[in-house]
Design a protein around this motif. Structure first.
Motif, mmCIF file in Angstrom:
data_model
loop_
_atom_site.group_PDB
_atom_site.id
_atom_site.type_symbol
_atom_site.label_atom_id
_atom_site.label_comp_id
_atom_site.label_asym_id
_atom_site.label_seq_id
_atom_site.Cartn_x
_atom_site.Cartn_y
_atom_site.Cartn_z
ATOM 1 N N TYR A 236 14.630 2.788 -5.345
ATOM 2 C CA TYR A 236 13.493 3.715 -5.369
ATOM 3 C C TYR A 236 12.741 3.633 -6.698
ATOM 4 C CZ TYR A 236 14.922 6.176 -1.080
ATOM 5 O OH TYR A 236 15.223 6.501 0.213
ATOM 6 N N SER A 237 13.490 3.593 -7.790
ATOM 7 C CA SER A 237 12.875 3.581 -9.125
ATOM 8 C C SER A 237 11.962 2.368 -9.297
ATOM 9 C CB SER A 237 13.961 3.559 -10.206
ATOM 10 O OG SER A 237 14.738 4.715 -10.163
ATOM 11 N N VAL A 238 12.477 1.191 -8.920
ATOM 12 C CA VAL A 238 11.701 -0.045 -9.083
ATOM 13 C C VAL A 238 10.482 -0.035 -8.170
ATOM 14 C CG1 VAL A 238 11.731 -2.553 -8.835
ATOM 15 C CG2 VAL A 238 13.696 -1.391 -9.844
ATOM 16 N N LEU A 239 10.663 0.322 -6.908
ATOM 17 C CA LEU A 239 9.558 0.303 -5.949
ATOM 18 C C LEU A 239 8.474 1.318 -6.320
ATOM 19 C CD1 LEU A 239 11.374 -0.086 -2.496
ATOM 20 C CD2 LEU A 239 10.134 -1.823 -3.796
ATOM 21 N N LEU A 240 8.879 2.538 -6.676
ATOM 22 C CA LEU A 240 7.900 3.557 -7.046
ATOM 23 C C LEU A 240 7.151 3.198 -8.322
ATOM 24 C CD1 LEU A 240 9.792 6.864 -6.177
ATOM 25 C CD2 LEU A 240 7.744 5.965 -5.076
ATOM 26 N N SER A 241 7.840 2.548 -9.262
ATOM 27 C CA SER A 241 7.175 2.100 -10.495
ATOM 28 C C SER A 241 6.082 1.083 -10.168
ATOM 29 C CB SER A 241 8.195 1.476 -11.449
ATOM 30 O OG SER A 241 9.123 2.435 -11.883
ATOM 31 N N LEU A 242 6.413 0.144 -9.284
ATOM 32 C CA LEU A 242 5.431 -0.884 -8.897
ATOM 33 C C LEU A 242 4.256 -0.255 -8.148
ATOM 34 C CD1 LEU A 242 7.826 -3.750 -7.732
ATOM 35 C CD2 LEU A 242 6.608 -3.581 -9.889
ATOM 36 N N ILE A 243 4.544 0.668 -7.230
ATOM 37 C CA ILE A 243 3.477 1.334 -6.471
ATOM 38 C C ILE A 243 2.583 2.158 -7.406
ATOM 39 C CG2 ILE A 243 2.995 3.128 -4.750
ATOM 40 C CD1 ILE A 243 5.580 2.165 -3.314
ATOM 41 N N GLY A 244 3.210 2.883 -8.329
ATOM 42 C CA GLY A 244 2.454 3.689 -9.284
ATOM 43 C C GLY A 244 1.517 2.832 -10.132
ATOM 44 N N ILE A 245 2.015 1.687 -10.560
ATOM 45 C CA ILE A 245 1.197 0.785 -11.383
ATOM 46 C C ILE A 245 0.050 0.204 -10.564
ATOM 47 C CG2 ILE A 245 1.228 -1.463 -12.532
ATOM 48 C CD1 ILE A 245 4.018 -0.665 -13.605
ATOM 49 N N ILE A 246 0.324 -0.154 -9.290
ATOM 50 C CA ILE A 246 -0.741 -0.673 -8.417
ATOM 51 C C ILE A 246 -1.863 0.355 -8.302
ATOM 52 C CG2 ILE A 246 -1.333 -1.205 -6.019
ATOM 53 C CD1 ILE A 246 1.325 -2.611 -5.732
ATOM 54 N N ILE A 247 -1.497 1.616 -8.049
ATOM 55 C CA ILE A 247 -2.503 2.669 -7.887
ATOM 56 C C ILE A 247 -3.298 2.868 -9.180
ATOM 57 C CG2 ILE A 247 -2.839 5.146 -7.497
ATOM 58 C CD1 ILE A 247 -0.364 5.020 -5.642
ATOM 59 N N TYR A 248 -2.599 2.952 -10.312
ATOM 60 C CA TYR A 248 -3.282 3.214 -11.585
ATOM 61 C C TYR A 248 -4.211 2.067 -11.982
ATOM 62 C CZ TYR A 248 -4.237 4.499 -16.381
ATOM 63 O OH TYR A 248 -4.883 4.820 -17.542
ATOM 64 N N VAL A 249 -3.698 0.842 -11.894
ATOM 65 C CA VAL A 249 -4.518 -0.316 -12.287
ATOM 66 C C VAL A 249 -5.704 -0.481 -11.337
ATOM 67 C CG1 VAL A 249 -4.527 -2.825 -12.632
ATOM 68 C CG2 VAL A 249 -2.569 -1.482 -13.394
ATOM 69 N N SER A 250 -5.510 -0.182 -10.051
ATOM 70 C CA SER A 250 -6.608 -0.273 -9.080
ATOM 71 C C SER A 250 -7.719 0.709 -9.425
ATOM 72 C CB SER A 250 -6.093 0.003 -7.663
ATOM 73 O OG SER A 250 -5.157 -0.964 -7.262
ATOM 74 N N ILE A 251 -7.324 1.912 -9.854
ATOM 75 C CA ILE A 251 -8.308 2.936 -10.231
ATOM 76 C C ILE A 251 -9.037 2.543 -11.512
ATOM 77 C CG2 ILE A 251 -8.587 5.331 -11.003
ATOM 78 C CD1 ILE A 251 -6.219 6.038 -9.155
ATOM 79 N N ARG A 252 -8.285 2.074 -12.508
ATOM 80 C CA ARG A 252 -8.868 1.764 -13.821
ATOM 81 C C ARG A 252 -9.618 0.431 -13.832
ATOM 82 N NH1 ARG A 252 -10.671 3.500 -17.178
ATOM 83 N NH2 ARG A 252 -9.672 2.857 -19.105
#
Length: 451
Positions: free
Chosen positions: A300-316
């Motif tokens: 969960y930790s690894v997958l959520l970290s990757l998903i969180g980064i995808i969302i943030y970088v996509s926004i920025r």
């Protein structure tokens, strides 16, 4: 780190080291104030945090030097450099904070300690290594003492600054002749070979899993008496226990057994080793239920970290940037797993902490490169040929390469310090961080940018 910063950035580097000392004191102060329990992983997070915190200053100093090379005065270069570097610094620290929060939510015991320290270091970094450093630099710049001493101020020779009044153009463009994009195949091929070899070994032998990820018990004996492996094996046989691994180092002996000990067995084993070797005995027990929870939380930790980064970088930035960043992060994670499969080092919860730390660290590097590409693209029309786009990307890598190398060096120095002088309990963590730091550095330059 002090030597590296002073060598590259002279007086500015010295100011950075003063702020680094204040940063360290404040981190300890905040940790003490909230009543945090200082663990070995927490100390590792503090030391690695120093390496990453310095990155905030390195980004700023690199920008100031860029402005000086364009012919700006020291005062103007300082203002523009600090202003233009802020977005990169904020983005990099937010991604690190995001991973640390996820690590805290899903982590267990020592990982929570690492995550807590990481969260603290992010906030203290923004105060000391960003605002305090900038405040002190501006104080000295306003004295006008450095107006004709750019070399003393930040390591830029006066002869390298063009005189715009005389029509001079930029004289210094570091790494202008280096084609970074052309080197991608070499690094990609190297990584593929390592990952394939690691995958084959995993298929044949599997990972050397620690007690965290397989049910059993971990017995730690600390004694001044001489202990040998054969004798320990006889002891376990007498106790009707099955060993999976026995490690003897100095005065400590670590024994992994496949048995999940109950309370009665715990007392029996403790008394046996205490009586025979006059040892202090510490036993950790991982049941099947705990093992399953640890594995589930790690995933969960690894997958959520990757998903969180995808969302943030996509926004920025853009979604395409996020894909490039995630491919680079997956590369870093696979390289860490591959090296551990090849070297047979133990994969435990601290290894997962290292994986998560590298996810936060590596995306920092990548975001700085992305930020410079985005800035350079603003100077051109939206419709670009493939060759022109490659040219812009390569130019951006040339401009950020010095910063990438200095940051990598400061972080690697911290990790090597941990490996040489830190406790053996976190050696696997240190090794994972070293592999991840190196892989993360070249993936940001040669892989993420080319996706």
């Amino acid at each position: 780190i002090v030597v590296t910063l002073t060598f590259f950035y002279h007086f500015s580097g010295f100011i950075s080291t003063i702020c680094m000392l204040i940063y360290t004191i404040l981190v300890f102060g905040v940790f003490w104030t909230i009543g945090g329990v200082l663990t070995l992983p927490g100390i590792a997070a503090l030391i690695l945090g120093i390496g990453m915190a310095v990155d905030s200053n390195v980004i700023t100093f690199s920008r100031i030097k860029d402005e000086l090379y364009k012919g700006k005065s020291v005062e103007t270069a300082c203002k523009l450099g600090t202003k233009e570097s802020l977005s990169s610094i904020i983005d990099a620290n937010i991604t690190t904070l995001l991973v640390a929060i996820i690590m805290f939510i899903f982590g267990e015991s020592s990982i929570k300690g690492y995550a807590t320290m990481s969260i603290i270091t992010v906030f203290v970094t923004m105060f000391t290594m960003v605002f305090l450093t900038r405040y002190l630099l501006n104080l000295f710049v306003k004295t006008k003492f450095f107006d004709n001493r750019p070399n003393l101020f930040i390591g830029v020779s006066k002869n390298d600054i063009p005189d715009l009044n005389k029509g001079e153009t930029i004289k210094v463009e570091p790494f202008k002749k280096v084609n970074f994009i052309s080197k991608t195949k070499f690094f990609a091929t190297f990584s593929i070979i390592v990952i394939v070899v690691g995958a084959v070994l995993v298929g044949v032998k599997g990972f050397n899993l620690g007690v965290d990820f397989k049910s059993g018990s971990d017995i730690a004996l600390v004694t001044s008496e001489k202990v040998n492996k054969t004798e320990i094996e006889k002891d376990l046989k007498e106790l009707n226990l099955t060993s999976t691994e026995i490690t003897i180092a100095d005065e400590q002996t670590d024994i992994l057994i496949s048995n999940v000990l109950n309370d009665t067995e715990l007392k029996t084993v403790k008394n046996y080793f205490k009586t025979k070797y006059n040892a202090s005995v510490d036993i950790g027990v991982i049941s099947n239920v705990v093992k399953q929870d640890l594995i589930k939380n790690a995933i969960y930790s690894v997958l959520l970290s990757l998903i969180g980064i995808i969302i943030y970088v996509s926004i920025r930035f853009k979604f395409s940037y996020a894909i490039g960043g995630i491919v680079a992060l997956l590369h870093d994670v696979l390289m860490m797993f591959a090296v551990f499969a090849i070297t047979r080092l133990e994969v435990n919860t601290m290894f997962i902490a290292a994986v998560l730390a590298i996810i936060g660290y590596s995306i920092n590097d990548t975001i700085v490169c992305f930020d410079r590409i985005r800035e350079n693209l603003k100077q051109y029309d939206k419709k670009l040929t493939k060759e022109k786009l490659k040219e812009i990307v390569n130019k951006s890598l040339q401009e950020t390469f010095t910063r990438t190398i200095v940051t990598a060096l400061t972080t690697i120095f911290c990790i090597i310090g941990l490996m040489l002088f830190g406790p053996k309990d976190i050696f696997a963590f240190d090794t994972a961080m070293l592999v991840g730091s190196i892989a993360g550095t070249y993936s940001s330059i040669f892989i993420a940018i080319n996706i």
